[in-house]
Design an enzyme around this catalytic site. Structure first.
Site, PDB file in Angstrom:
ATOM      1  N   GLY A  12       0.822  -1.199   0.000  1.00 13.39           N
ATOM      2  CA  GLY A  12       0.000   0.000   0.000  1.00 13.39           C
ATOM      3  C   GLY A  12       0.862   1.258   0.000  1.00 13.39           C
ATOM      4  N   ASP A  13       0.182   2.399  -0.154  1.00 11.01           N
ATOM      5  CA  ASP A  13       0.858   3.711  -0.143  1.00 11.01           C
ATOM      6  C   ASP A  13       1.879   3.847  -1.269  1.00 11.01           C
ATOM      7  OD1 ASP A  13      -0.490   4.219   2.298  1.00 11.01           O
ATOM      8  OD2 ASP A  13       1.094   3.185   3.387  1.00 11.01           O
ATOM      9  N   LYS A  16      -0.798   5.475  -5.591  1.00 11.56           N
ATOM     10  CA  LYS A  16      -1.866   5.209  -6.565  1.00 11.56           C
ATOM     11  C   LYS A  16      -2.639   6.481  -6.910  1.00 11.56           C
ATOM     12  CE  LYS A  16      -3.451   1.859  -3.904  1.00 11.56           C
ATOM     13  NZ  LYS A  16      -2.323   1.550  -3.005  1.00 11.56           N
ATOM     14  N   LYS A  18      -1.789   9.491  -7.525  1.00 14.07           N
ATOM     15  CA  LYS A  18      -1.268  10.265  -8.654  1.00 14.07           C
ATOM     16  C   LYS A  18      -1.626   9.616 -10.002  1.00 14.07           C
ATOM     17  CE  LYS A  18       2.977  12.570 -10.092  1.00 14.07           C
ATOM     18  NZ  LYS A  18       4.372  12.868  -9.751  1.00 14.07           N
ATOM     19  N   GLY A  40      -6.186   5.906   1.850  1.00 14.38           N
ATOM     20  CA  GLY A  40      -6.076   7.356   1.797  1.00 14.38           C
ATOM     21  C   GLY A  40      -5.332   7.773   0.552  1.00 14.38           C
ATOM     22  N   HIS A  41      -6.054   8.364  -0.391  1.00 12.86           N
ATOM     23  CA  HIS A  41      -5.415   8.861  -1.610  1.00 12.86           C
ATOM     24  C   HIS A  41      -5.319  10.372  -1.522  1.00 12.86           C
ATOM     25  CE1 HIS A  41      -6.846   5.233  -4.209  1.00 12.86           C
ATOM     26  NE2 HIS A  41      -5.863   4.943  -3.406  1.00 12.86           N
ATOM     27  N   GLN A 220      -5.102  -0.157  -0.718  1.00  6.93           N
ATOM     28  CA  GLN A 220      -4.024  -0.929  -0.071  1.00  6.93           C
ATOM     29  C   GLN A 220      -3.109  -1.536  -1.146  1.00  6.93           C
ATOM     30  OE1 GLN A 220      -7.423  -1.784   1.417  1.00  6.93           O
ATOM     31  NE2 GLN A 220      -7.022   0.082   2.528  1.00  6.93           N
ATOM     32  N   GLY A 297      -1.171   9.024   9.775  1.00  7.77           N
ATOM     33  CA  GLY A 297       0.004   9.863  10.061  1.00  7.77           C
ATOM     34  C   GLY A 297       1.180   9.065  10.626  1.00  7.77           C
TER      35      GLY A 297
END
Ligand code: IMP
Length: 407
Positions: A12-13, A16, A18, A40-41, A220, A297
């Site tokens: 994940g992270d 995606k 962008k 979270g996008h 994810q 965060g």
């Protein structure tokens, strides 16, 4: 027109947001098919920053219709907050532009409370995702259609009883939500969301038949898949390609299967991470790459790229295109290592690549990248047998080198 699926190839992270943003600009329909508000996008459009957790990124394109599929778990209060936030930022969020499957499950305050009590061992996001999928599987869940019919009152009362029993089995400071309070909040939630809740199978099937530009947006990453990931340190849904069919209920050819991967690896939460750099270099990657979770965060763990894991991800998802993100973060790191296998003890075996010093953020042609950077990318392409069609060279929307896009 071809259908496109975008999936995270790691934990994940991968960035995606962008890639989805770029494709959503020409999509007719964008669909989320698994997960929930644990995703979270972050999408930046004309200097305005949008953080999306549940709503597909196509909402930022006025011509795109957006579906939240049955495979998702929807926290209706988070959804309403997200809708209100978008409206405040000038985005139109009508019941035509945003629809939620009537058979998607609802994440309730009981799920979130229980996740906060029990999710620590995995390092979950605390968004109630696991408990909601548990209730779905044991057939005690609440579905979006229940919000419309009013059946939610009974289901919620049963959940209140069930979770009161569960809470007695643990010692916790966490308070169990009051049923009367939850029901009065949900009264309002149900009223506001009702126009958005629908059976999405017929309109999606019609869109497929009409050959509309359909973008399936994964959340994810492959290694967090409940079947194919690093179980039990995974999320509770199928993040891999199969999840797109069960999570929408409509068969469609997935012509472009885009793997979104970072030029290195990160993970949040607990669990195995063979190429982790628990040293100063890991800290450098975290700082340079601003590796802190969009949803929680939390600082992300950082490490080298891991080819054996990416190869597995490619087999599972049938990737035929790569979007390689955050290449710029590796600028100045020399050598750059990639795990190319495992030794007899199962430890990663690395190959070292010469680093590059030049700023690549303005480069728009592959051939103009520093030679060392080209060698790294070519090696990945050859090893995986998949072309890198998009390269992200900086956080800005236009710091992107495109070789080929589906539309
Ligand atoms: P859950 O999905 O909140 O239950 O969390 C399970 C595991 O998946 C934890 O290790 C989380 O950190 C991880 N996870 C869930 N969503 C994301 C995401 O969007 N990006 C990265 N990791 C995630």
């Amino acid at each position: 027109m071809p259908n496109v699926i975008i999936l995270g190839a790691q934990w994940g992270d991968e960035g995606k947001g962008k890639v989805v943003d770029r494709l959503a600009a020409k999509a007719d329909l964008t669909v989320r098919y698994q997960g929930g508000a644990n995703a979270g996008h972050t999408v930046v459009v004309d200097q305005a920053k949008f953080v999306l957790h549940l709503i597909p990124s196509g909402i930022l394109n006025p011509n795109c219709v957006n579906y939240i599929g049955n495979g998702c778990v929807v926290d209706p209060e988070v959804l309403l907050q997200e809708m209100d936030g978008l409206v405040q930022q000038g985005i139109e969020v009508t019941s035509v532009r945003l629809k939620v499957a009537d058979n998607a499950h609802v994440v309730t305050p009981y799920h979130k409370a229980w996740d906060r009590v029990t999710g620590g061992a995995i390092g979950t996001t605390g968004r109630g995702i696991g408990p909601c999928y548990v209730d779905k599987a044991r057939r005690t869940g609440l579905r979006m259609a229940d919000l419309v019919s009013g059946a939610y009152r009974n289901v919620m009362a049963k959940q209140a009883e069930e979770y009161a029993k569960l809470f007695k089995t643990v010692s916790t400071q966490e308070a169990l939500p009051e049923l009367a309070d939850v029901l009065s909040r949900y009264e309002l939630v149900a009223q506001r969301l009702a126009p958005h809740i629908a059976d999405l199978v017929p309109p999606l099937a019609q869109a497929v038949a009409a050959k509309r530009n359909i973008l399936l947006e994964g959340a994810q990453g492959t290694l967090l898949d409940v079947d194919h990931g690093t179980y039990p340190f995974v999320t509770s849904s199928n993040t891999t390609v199969g999840g797109a069919l069960t999570g929408t209920g409509v068969f469609m050819e997935l012509h472009h299967r885009i793997a979104v991967m970072k030029a290195y690896t990160t993970r949040v939460g607990h669990g195995p991470f063979p190429t982790e750099l628990a040293d100063e270099l890991g800290e450098t990657l975290r700082k340079k790459g601003q590796e802190f979770g969009a949803t929680t965060g939390r600082p992300r763990r950082c490490g080298w790229l891991d080819l054996p894991l990416l190869q597995r991800a490619a087999w599972t998802n049938g990737f035929n295109s790569i979007a390689l993100m955050k290449m710029d973060v590796l600028q100045g790191i020399d050598p750059i290592r990639v795990a190319i296998g495992r030794d007899a003890q199962g430890n990663p075996v690395y190959r070292a690549f010469e680093g590059f010093r030049e700023d690549i953020s303005g480069v728009r042609q592959f051939e103009q990248l520093p030679a060392a950077c080209q060698r790294y990318i070519s090696f990945l392409q050859t090893e995986l047998g998949i072309p890198v069609n998009l390269l992200s060279t900086g956080p800005e929307r236009n710091s992107t080198l495109i070789r080929e896009m589906p539309w």
